[in-house]
Design an enzyme around this catalytic site. Sequence first.
Site, short mmCIF file in Angstrom:
data_model
loop_
_atom_site.label_atom_id
_atom_site.label_comp_id
_atom_site.label_asym_id
_atom_site.label_seq_id
_atom_site.Cartn_x
_atom_site.Cartn_y
_atom_site.Cartn_z
N SER A 48 0.94 -1.18 0.11
CA SER A 48 -0.08 -0.04 0.08
C SER A 48 0.83 1.18 -0.19
O SER A 48 1.30 1.80 0.98
CB SER A 48 -1.04 -0.03 1.09
OG SER A 48 -0.46 0.45 2.53
N HIS A 98 -3.34 -6.01 2.42
CA HIS A 98 -2.82 -7.19 3.05
C HIS A 98 -3.33 -8.24 3.31
O HIS A 98 -2.88 -9.16 3.74
CB HIS A 98 -1.91 -6.68 4.33
CG HIS A 98 -0.96 -5.60 3.88
ND1 HIS A 98 -0.65 -4.85 5.02
CD2 HIS A 98 -0.52 -5.06 3.13
CE1 HIS A 98 0.26 -3.82 4.52
NE2 HIS A 98 0.20 -3.85 3.25
N GLU A 112 -4.99 -2.82 9.26
CA GLU A 112 -4.19 -3.19 10.16
C GLU A 112 -4.94 -2.96 11.67
O GLU A 112 -5.27 -1.89 11.80
CB GLU A 112 -2.80 -2.55 10.45
CG GLU A 112 -1.86 -2.64 9.14
CD GLU A 112 -0.83 -2.28 9.01
OE1 GLU A 112 -0.28 -1.61 10.13
OE2 GLU A 112 -0.03 -2.19 8.01
N GLU A 166 1.45 -9.57 6.74
CA GLU A 166 2.44 -9.13 7.83
C GLU A 166 2.18 -10.11 8.84
O GLU A 166 2.65 -9.89 9.96
CB GLU A 166 1.99 -7.79 8.32
CG GLU A 166 2.27 -6.76 7.22
CD GLU A 166 2.33 -5.40 7.78
OE1 GLU A 166 1.83 -5.05 8.93
OE2 GLU A 166 2.50 -4.56 6.74
N ASP A 211 -4.29 1.05 11.49
CA ASP A 211 -3.84 1.60 10.27
C ASP A 211 -4.83 1.50 9.25
O ASP A 211 -4.98 0.22 8.79
CB ASP A 211 -2.51 1.09 9.87
CG ASP A 211 -1.94 1.73 8.62
OD1 ASP A 211 -2.76 2.71 7.97
OD2 ASP A 211 -1.00 1.25 7.86
N GLU A 247 -3.85 5.58 12.14
CA GLU A 247 -2.84 5.88 11.11
C GLU A 247 -3.82 6.06 9.74
O GLU A 247 -4.50 5.29 9.60
CB GLU A 247 -1.74 4.87 11.10
CG GLU A 247 -0.95 4.97 9.71
CD GLU A 247 0.01 3.67 9.77
OE1 GLU A 247 0.25 3.08 10.88
OE2 GLU A 247 0.61 3.55 8.91
N ASP A 269 1.26 8.02 7.42
CA ASP A 269 2.26 7.18 6.60
C ASP A 269 1.98 7.59 5.05
O ASP A 269 2.85 8.59 4.66
CB ASP A 269 1.68 5.71 6.67
CG ASP A 269 2.50 4.89 5.97
OD1 ASP A 269 3.30 5.49 5.24
OD2 ASP A 269 1.89 3.57 5.95
N LYS A 306 9.55 5.42 7.20
CA LYS A 306 9.96 4.12 6.44
C LYS A 306 11.08 4.49 5.56
O LYS A 306 11.10 5.39 4.44
CB LYS A 306 8.75 3.41 5.56
CG LYS A 306 7.44 2.94 6.56
CD LYS A 306 6.54 2.95 5.23
CE LYS A 306 5.39 2.00 5.81
NZ LYS A 306 4.12 2.27 5.03
N HIS A 325 8.60 -1.00 9.29
CA HIS A 325 8.88 -2.08 8.55
C HIS A 325 8.13 -1.84 7.19
O HIS A 325 7.24 -0.75 7.02
CB HIS A 325 8.63 -3.47 8.71
CG HIS A 325 7.17 -4.04 8.94
ND1 HIS A 325 6.50 -5.20 8.99
CD2 HIS A 325 6.29 -2.97 9.03
CE1 HIS A 325 5.33 -5.01 9.10
NE2 HIS A 325 5.00 -3.75 9.15
N LYS A 352 6.87 -0.55 14.28
CA LYS A 352 5.72 -1.28 13.85
C LYS A 352 6.32 -2.24 12.75
O LYS A 352 6.86 -2.01 11.70
CB LYS A 352 4.75 -0.41 13.02
CG LYS A 352 3.45 -0.76 12.71
CD LYS A 352 2.46 0.17 11.98
CE LYS A 352 2.65 0.11 10.40
NZ LYS A 352 1.26 0.63 9.78
P1 PGA Z 1 3.12 -1.21 3.06
O1 PGA Z 1 2.04 -1.31 4.44
O2 PGA Z 1 4.28 -1.52 3.52
O3 PGA Z 1 2.33 -2.37 2.13
O4 PGA Z 1 2.84 0.19 2.45
C1 PGA Z 1 2.46 -0.85 5.72
C2 PGA Z 1 1.66 0.42 6.13
O5 PGA Z 1 0.90 0.72 5.48
O6 PGA Z 1 2.09 0.98 7.23
ZN ZN Z 2 0.19 2.53 7.07
#
Ligand code: PGA
Ligand code: ZN
Length: 426
Positions: free
Chosen positions: A42, A163, A172, A213, A250, A293, A320, A345, A373, A396
Amino acid sequence: MAKIKRVQCREILDSRANPTLETTITLDNQITATASVPSGASIGSNEALELRDNDPKRYLGKGVLKAVYNVENNIGPKIIGLDPTQQEKIDQIMIDLDGTTNKSNLGANSILSCSIAVLKAAAQNQQRKIFEYVLQLAQKFQLREKKLTIPTPILNLINGGKHGTGNLEFQEFHVIPLGIKGIDKQIQAAVEIYKNVEKVLIENGAVHSVGDEGGFAPNLFSNLDALEVVARAINLAGYTLNKDVYLSLDVAADYFYKNGRYTIRDRSAPMNTNEFIEYYRQLREQYSLLLLEDPLEEEDWRGWSHLAVRFGNHTKLVGDDLLCTNLARVKKAIKEKCCQAILVKPNQVGTISETLKVIKIAQEAGWQIIISHRSGETNDSFISDFAVGVGADFTKFGAPARGERVAKYNRLVKINEIITEKKSND
Ligand code: PGA
Ligand code: ZN
């Protein structure tokens, strides 16, 4: 002073069976360091570019041989002979060589694999643990000074959105063992809750395969049901919600946003921003979420600031997809008061130096720092050392299951043993 002698790169697989990069840097004193890079599903539209071959004859277009080539033939020759402790200089050389704003020339994956391998080689050369070296680097970048502590983990127990299995819109469903002391006990609690989530899902007859995940990807009626399952599991495991363990989400709202409306199975009709904010207000009343999030789509700056003001400090909004670890977007979000926490990230931006600069600005704004991650991961646990070294508030890393996630949690426990001097190995 040791110098970079060789830069080698290979295509390896990540946890989703997609190719990614593994770069090895050798110094002229024979020290070697290897780093691999993760990959998101995502992806925020303002992330730096992950270079893929787009050759349909290999890995359905997902090969990374062009990026491997860039590391060995374009980046390598420019950094060979340099001192690996010059992180900022080396990162800048790669940024300049790429010459684009989103690293679309060399690829953020090529650049980041070198940036991390350089850091690891420098740490090893100074005979420092990676987290200690990151701490030293963080001081150079004038990050807020913090005692070495282990950030609180945010564990993703139910996987939906991109996911999951297409059943839940929210991406999430987290537990945060903030009220429990010590990373080992926090992980123990999360695992006990995780196992109870499975139990509850079996009892409810909801299929419980796992998602990207390692969290369960169940067959439930609504997003609210998923929160309820986690809340029940917390109770069954013997913990108290909002005392030992907190819930967070999230939402990754871009996934189900279209033409100004949010469509989720919990509501019969699509919601506009104000209606969705009202939905969140009710959700918070019920579950008292600690973090939220990406509750709104990534360009709705006004909606974000409206919601952030409304929720105040009690439920912190985490950016994010909104921020993409991008300095300009972080500055805008600070100015417009859109969030109180950032998901960091490194592969959204492509170098360690730029990541540290973003963390510094976010810290200065009083935001909470969450080091994350990606959903596609390798067994590299660098991100754990990075989180400790920069003094993050949270990590996370997904569910406490699957090798690539567990590698990171196990590393946090090990770092804790090292810094509390229970054990001295690395
Ligand atoms: P992604 O998801 O690594 O697939 O972007 C993680 C997130 O959205 O926090
Ligand atoms: Zn996210």
